[in-house]
Design a protein around this motif. Structure first.
Motif, PDB file in Angstrom:
ATOM      1  N   SER A 361      45.806  62.269  52.147  1.00 14.62           N
ATOM      2  CA  SER A 361      45.229  61.381  51.127  1.00 14.62           C
ATOM      3  C   SER A 361      44.758  62.174  49.918  1.00 14.62           C
ATOM      4  O   SER A 361      44.906  61.730  48.774  1.00 14.62           O
ATOM      5  N   GLY A 362      44.219  63.371  50.146  1.00 15.57           N
ATOM      6  CA  GLY A 362      43.793  64.222  49.033  1.00 15.57           C
ATOM      7  C   GLY A 362      44.961  64.680  48.176  1.00 15.57           C
ATOM      8  O   GLY A 362      44.872  64.713  46.946  1.00 15.57           O
ATOM      9  N   LEU A 363      46.081  65.018  48.818  1.00 14.66           N
ATOM     10  CA  LEU A 363      47.258  65.460  48.068  1.00 14.66           C
ATOM     11  C   LEU A 363      47.880  64.308  47.270  1.00 14.66           C
ATOM     12  O   LEU A 363      48.388  64.519  46.168  1.00 14.66           O
ATOM     13  N   LEU A 364      47.856  63.098  47.822  1.00 17.17           N
ATOM     14  CA  LEU A 364      48.365  61.942  47.086  1.00 17.17           C
ATOM     15  C   LEU A 364      47.540  61.710  45.816  1.00 17.17           C
ATOM     16  O   LEU A 364      48.089  61.430  44.743  1.00 17.17           O
ATOM     17  N   LYS A 365      46.221  61.823  45.933  1.00 19.98           N
ATOM     18  CA  LYS A 365      45.361  61.677  44.757  1.00 19.98           C
ATOM     19  C   LYS A 365      45.618  62.806  43.761  1.00 19.98           C
ATOM     20  O   LYS A 365      45.666  62.591  42.551  1.00 19.98           O
ATOM     21  N   MET A 366      45.802  64.005  44.291  1.00 18.93           N
ATOM     22  CA  MET A 366      46.037  65.167  43.444  1.00 18.93           C
ATOM     23  C   MET A 366      47.375  65.050  42.709  1.00 18.93           C
ATOM     24  O   MET A 366      47.493  65.443  41.542  1.00 18.93           O
ATOM     25  N   TYR A 367      48.385  64.490  43.374  1.00 18.79           N
ATOM     26  CA  TYR A 367      49.698  64.325  42.739  1.00 18.79           C
ATOM     27  C   TYR A 367      49.583  63.409  41.507  1.00 18.79           C
ATOM     28  O   TYR A 367      50.166  63.696  40.459  1.00 18.79           O
TER      29      TYR A 367
END
Length: 390
Positions: A361-367
């Motif tokens: 979920s953190g990487l999706l937000k970061m993307y």
């Protein structure tokens, strides 16, 4: 008093850690040779904005800035993107030659507020969810379209063997890549026609530019997350045309994207592609972002492999062929020298997160924040009838 015939080389305190002080102060010390009192002026401390150069990347990054506090805050506060169904287009078709439309932060905001952006990011999330808790080798539905795309990618890989790199003095940007890319440009339309049904043959005018810009830039001889995003946009366009369906999503990641990553790794190594707009040691990776998203989803609820397991070389050796995240870590360790925590601090920081679900979920937000909201990346993004500028 005895005179000195040597320069003082005082006992100096250890180099200060990244500091809070902003000015050097003078301290008492003694001469190493004669023991007489002298003074010591510590070196100017490193500012928090520019940490000491503890690592020199094996590749020369285009940008090497520390994380932006505004970006970090934006990532923390951003909601986790949700998956969305891809809206299908129906006849009569009005395909357009896609063009660039993003020039400023205002354009970025306009794009991100549009249904086109929400649907595209929702497609990325849906692909991530489709591979959740699955290994690469797990059986999945293989449609004729998926088989065709994999075959096309294998053709592109074979071309690299047919076009060997030139012997040249410069370390990066082998000129043979331009020959490879020229062949890609010449044959892209026929490659698309090989799997497009008769009623969608006219779609080549729109989907070919996305495809042709998915493998790097031939003039700069570089590759980055913008090109990777174009590849995802090409797949999204095929989904809008109904050629890729939801039951294909697992294969899109486990077969198509895995093969695409194999192609890009080979292009990077053989032709020494420069990272396009890399953040250097402060970025996730010099070239890719999506395999970290898909790979973290694969590992959700894994019984043994945890985020901190990337420091275990045995796990990387035995499981990187089944999990994209581990493959990415193994590749980074292969091409970058030095301590992992120094050349990849962001990836190292992720190891303290307790669950892969939080990593994903953190990487999706970061993307969304670090790729889709960045003008230098998205200024090259294309808009037509399948991804509309609204």
């Amino acid at each position: 008093m005895e005179s000195h015939d040597h320069q003082h080389s005082p006992k100096s305190p250890q180099t200060p850690s990244p500091p809070t002080a902003t000015a050097a102060t003078t301290t008492d010390a003694t001469c190493r040779k004669c023991g007489s009192p002298t003074t010591f002026t510590p070196p100017q401390p490193w500012s928090e904005v520019s940490p000491p150069p503890t690592y020199r990347p094996i590749r020369s990054p285009a940008i090497n800035l520390p994380p932006n506090n505004h970006s970090q805050q934006a990532i923390i506060l951003a909601p986790v993107p949700k998956s969305q169904k891809v809206p299908l287009v129906s006849p009569p078709y009005h395909f357009l030659l896609p063009t660039k439309r993003i020039l400023s932060p205002d354009d970025i905001r306009r794009f991100l507020d549009s249904d086109a952006a929400k649907n595209f990011l929702g497609f990325i999330v849906a692909l991530s969810e489709s591979i959740r808790s699955h290994k690469i080798s797990d059986p999945c539905h293989l449609s004729p379209t998926i088989d065709s795309i994999v075959s096309i990618t294998e053709t592109l890989i074979r071309w690299i063997d047919e076009i060997p790199p030139l012997q040249q003095a410069s370390r990066y940007g082998n000129l043979s890549y331009r020959t490879w890319h020229d062949r890609l440009a010449e044959t892209s339309e026929s490659l698309m026609l090989s799997f497009l049904p008769d009623d969608l043959q006219s779609a080549t005018v729109e989907i070919v530019p996305y495809f042709a810009d998915s493998f790097g830039n031939s003039s700069r001889i570089d590759y980055g997350t913008g090109h990777e995003t174009n590849f995802a946009a090409w797949l999204y366009c095929l989904a809008r045309l109904g050629l890729i369906k939801e039951e294909d999503y697992q294969a899109v990641v486990a077969r198509v994207f895995v093969k695409y990553l194999e192609l890009m790794r080979k292009l990077q190594l053989v032709y020494c592609l420069e990272p396009a707009g890399s953040h250097g040691v402060w970025g996730l990776d010099d070239y890719h972002f999506l395999p970290f998203i898909f790979g973290s989803s694969q590992l959700i609820d894994h019984k043994y492999i945890k985020p901190k397991s990337i420091h275990n070389q045995d796990i990387l050796d035995n499981f990187s062929n089944e999990y994209l995240y581990l493959e990415c870590i193994a590749f980074v360790k292969k091409v970058k020298k030095g301590l992992f925590a120094e050349h990849s601090p962001l990836l190292d920081d992720i190891t303290v997160v307790h669950t892969w679900n939080k990593v994903n979920s953190g990487l999706l937000k970061m993307y969304k924040v670090e790729v889709l909201e960045k003008v230098p990346i998205m200024q090259h993004f294309l808009f037509g009838s399948l991804i509309k500028w609204e």
